[in-house]
Design a protein around this motif. Structure first.
Motif, mmCIF file in Angstrom:
data_model
loop_
_atom_site.group_PDB
_atom_site.id
_atom_site.type_symbol
_atom_site.label_atom_id
_atom_site.label_comp_id
_atom_site.label_asym_id
_atom_site.label_seq_id
_atom_site.Cartn_x
_atom_site.Cartn_y
_atom_site.Cartn_z
ATOM 1 N N ARG A 82 0.812 -1.216 0.000
ATOM 2 C CA ARG A 82 0.000 0.000 0.000
ATOM 3 C C ARG A 82 0.847 1.267 0.000
ATOM 4 O O ARG A 82 0.333 2.359 -0.273
ATOM 5 N N GLY A 83 2.131 1.157 0.349
ATOM 6 C CA GLY A 83 2.985 2.340 0.379
ATOM 7 C C GLY A 83 2.862 3.096 1.697
ATOM 8 O O GLY A 83 2.270 2.619 2.666
ATOM 9 N N ALA A 84 3.393 4.323 1.708
ATOM 10 C CA ALA A 84 3.473 5.105 2.941
ATOM 11 C C ALA A 84 2.216 5.942 3.174
ATOM 12 O O ALA A 84 2.291 7.114 3.544
ATOM 13 N N THR A 85 1.041 5.343 2.962
ATOM 14 C CA THR A 85 -0.184 6.055 3.293
ATOM 15 C C THR A 85 -0.411 6.007 4.798
ATOM 16 O O THR A 85 0.088 5.106 5.483
ATOM 17 N N ARG A 86 -1.167 6.960 5.300
ATOM 18 C CA ARG A 86 -1.383 7.017 6.744
ATOM 19 C C ARG A 86 -2.050 5.756 7.262
ATOM 20 O O ARG A 86 -1.624 5.179 8.272
ATOM 21 N N MET A 87 -3.097 5.302 6.575
ATOM 22 C CA MET A 87 -3.817 4.122 7.033
ATOM 23 C C MET A 87 -2.951 2.875 6.970
ATOM 24 O O MET A 87 -2.982 2.029 7.875
ATOM 25 N N ALA A 88 -2.150 2.746 5.902
ATOM 26 C CA ALA A 88 -1.284 1.572 5.777
ATOM 27 C C ALA A 88 -0.248 1.543 6.892
ATOM 28 O O ALA A 88 0.018 0.487 7.486
ATOM 29 N N LEU A 89 0.347 2.692 7.196
ATOM 30 C CA LEU A 89 1.361 2.745 8.247
ATOM 31 C C LEU A 89 0.766 2.457 9.621
ATOM 32 O O LEU A 89 1.348 1.726 10.428
ATOM 33 N N ILE A 99 4.077 0.818 23.492
ATOM 34 C CA ILE A 99 5.455 1.124 23.101
ATOM 35 C C ILE A 99 5.803 0.371 21.817
ATOM 36 O O ILE A 99 6.372 0.941 20.872
ATOM 37 N N ALA A 100 5.467 -0.911 21.772
ATOM 38 C CA ALA A 100 5.779 -1.717 20.591
ATOM 39 C C ALA A 100 5.058 -1.181 19.355
ATOM 40 O O ALA A 100 5.658 -1.041 18.284
ATOM 41 N N GLY A 101 3.774 -0.854 19.480
ATOM 42 C CA GLY A 101 2.998 -0.395 18.326
ATOM 43 C C GLY A 101 3.448 0.955 17.798
ATOM 44 O O GLY A 101 3.618 1.142 16.585
ATOM 45 N N VAL A 102 3.666 1.915 18.703
ATOM 46 C CA VAL A 102 4.045 3.265 18.280
ATOM 47 C C VAL A 102 5.431 3.268 17.645
ATOM 48 O O VAL A 102 5.647 3.848 16.564
ATOM 49 N N ALA A 103 6.382 2.613 18.291
ATOM 50 C CA ALA A 103 7.744 2.613 17.760
ATOM 51 C C ALA A 103 7.829 1.813 16.459
ATOM 52 O O ALA A 103 8.569 2.192 15.541
ATOM 53 N N ALA A 104 7.081 0.713 16.347
ATOM 54 C CA ALA A 104 7.083 -0.056 15.105
ATOM 55 C C ALA A 104 6.498 0.760 13.958
ATOM 56 O O ALA A 104 7.003 0.720 12.826
ATOM 57 N N THR A 105 5.440 1.517 14.222
ATOM 58 C CA THR A 105 4.850 2.386 13.194
ATOM 59 C C THR A 105 5.864 3.434 12.732
ATOM 60 O O THR A 105 6.017 3.679 11.531
ATOM 61 N N GLY A 106 6.557 4.044 13.688
ATOM 62 C CA GLY A 106 7.573 5.030 13.341
ATOM 63 C C GLY A 106 8.701 4.433 12.522
ATOM 64 O O GLY A 106 9.197 5.053 11.572
ATOM 65 N N ALA A 107 9.111 3.214 12.878
ATOM 66 C CA ALA A 107 10.194 2.566 12.137
ATOM 67 C C ALA A 107 9.772 2.250 10.705
ATOM 68 O O ALA A 107 10.552 2.453 9.761
ATOM 69 N N LEU A 108 8.556 1.762 10.522
ATOM 70 C CA LEU A 108 8.072 1.475 9.167
ATOM 71 C C LEU A 108 7.963 2.751 8.342
ATOM 72 O O LEU A 108 8.309 2.772 7.157
ATOM 73 N N TRP A 109 7.486 3.830 8.972
ATOM 74 C CA TRP A 109 7.396 5.110 8.256
ATOM 75 C C TRP A 109 8.779 5.571 7.792
ATOM 76 O O TRP A 109 8.956 5.966 6.636
ATOM 77 N N ARG A 133 0.166 6.913 -6.980
ATOM 78 C CA ARG A 133 -1.229 7.010 -6.562
ATOM 79 C C ARG A 133 -1.368 6.929 -5.043
ATOM 80 O O ARG A 133 -2.331 7.402 -4.477
ATOM 81 N N TYR A 134 -0.396 6.308 -4.360
ATOM 82 C CA TYR A 134 -0.524 6.123 -2.922
ATOM 83 C C TYR A 134 0.206 7.189 -2.128
ATOM 84 O O TYR A 134 0.265 7.124 -0.919
ATOM 85 N N ARG A 135 0.782 8.144 -2.782
ATOM 86 C CA ARG A 135 1.462 9.221 -2.066
ATOM 87 C C ARG A 135 0.482 10.304 -1.663
ATOM 88 O O ARG A 135 -0.483 10.556 -2.327
#
Length: 276
Positions: A105-112, A153-163, A274-276
């Motif tokens: 899905r790319g770096a869309t907000r919902m995907a991240l 902690i795991a969810g927030v930091a993992a989201t940041g790392a993927l972004w 399209r996903y940006r």
């Protein structure tokens, strides 16, 4: 009876080694995720699968390296192998779902948000399955607010790392994303361990010096052989990445001829736009 718990039996050796393994697994996995965004759809599955296996193996290895420093003075510790390896499978599958969402899905907000949340839940699930696999003459209890904090902690930091992995470019950004993911894993682990209380199942009359009558646990001897497989896999993943330098820098594939882009690359570029 309350158990005497020591999470740092060997001092800083186990936390530092655990953090390093988490960072190594994250570096390999996030580079594979980045690489998948710059390749054809047919190759993307392979890169994302390698990424999920790398991060999952790194998370699992980190957990059990850290657990070699965990002792309960009054009770020996052993591990149920079925639950222990089930934790590895859960981590790989859930982290795989998370990075596949971002990879496609790319770096869309919902995907991240979705991918990061599932990845964080995978990290937390692995930890608590690993804890459930511990065998000792004791009952384990957890402080609920600290458990919730560990999952956050795991969810927030993992989201940041993927972004960071899918939006930033260059070696420094990749290093930062890897460190952030390692912080997610180790922060979650030690927060979860701080939530733990050990209540012993011991006879009512015992000598004052329990060390003289109770066997000492040797977690390194138990856990060491189990770490060999995931550690070898991380080494293999590192070799695969070294043979594809573009995966380490996150640069897109070079075109075969100057001024020419293959039709597949044009389609992939349009899809990413399209996903940006």
């Amino acid at each position: 009876m309350q158990g005497t718990v020591d999470g740092f039996t060997y001092g800083l050796v186990t936390p530092v080694a655990a953090f390093f393994m988490a960072a190594l697994g994250a570096a390999l996995g996030l580079r594979c995720t980045t690489r998948s965004l710059h390749t054809t759809r047919s190759c993307r599955i392979g890169w994302l699968a390698l990424g999920s296996l790398s991060i999952g193996s790194g998370v699992w290895t980190m957990h059990f390296i850290a657990m070699t420093g965990f002792t309960v003075r009054e009770a020996p510790i052993s591990y149920d192998k079925a639950l222990t390896f089930a934790g590895l499978a859960v981590a790989v599958v859930m982290i795989g779902i998370g990075i596949f969402i971002v990879g496609y899905r790319g770096a869309t907000r919902m995907a991240l948000i979705t991918g990061g949340t599932i990845t964080g839940l995978g990290i937390a699930s692995m930890h608590y399955l690993g804890m459930a696999g511990m065998r000792m003459a004791a009952h384990l209890a957890y402080d609920t607010p600290l458990v919730v904090l560990s999952v956050l902690i795991a969810g927030v930091a993992a989201t940041g790392a993927l972004w960071a992995a899918v939006t930033l470019r260059g070696a420094l950004s990749g290093l930062g994303a890897s460190i952030l993911m390692a912080v997610a894993v180790t922060g979650m682990h030690y927060t979860g361990m701080a939530a733990l209380d050990v209540h012993l199942h011991l006879p009512p009359t015992l000598p004052a010096d329990l060390a003289d009558v109770l066997p000492r646990d040797r977690p390194a001897e138990i856990i060491g052989p189990m770490l060999a497989g995931p550690a070898c896999f991380l080494l293999l993943a590192a070799v695969v990445l070294l043979f594809d330098p573009r995966a380490m820098t996150g640069d897109p594939d070079p075109y075969p001829r100057v001024g020419h882009r293959p039709r597949s690359m044009v389609r992939e570029g349009a899809a990413r736009a399209r996903y940006r």
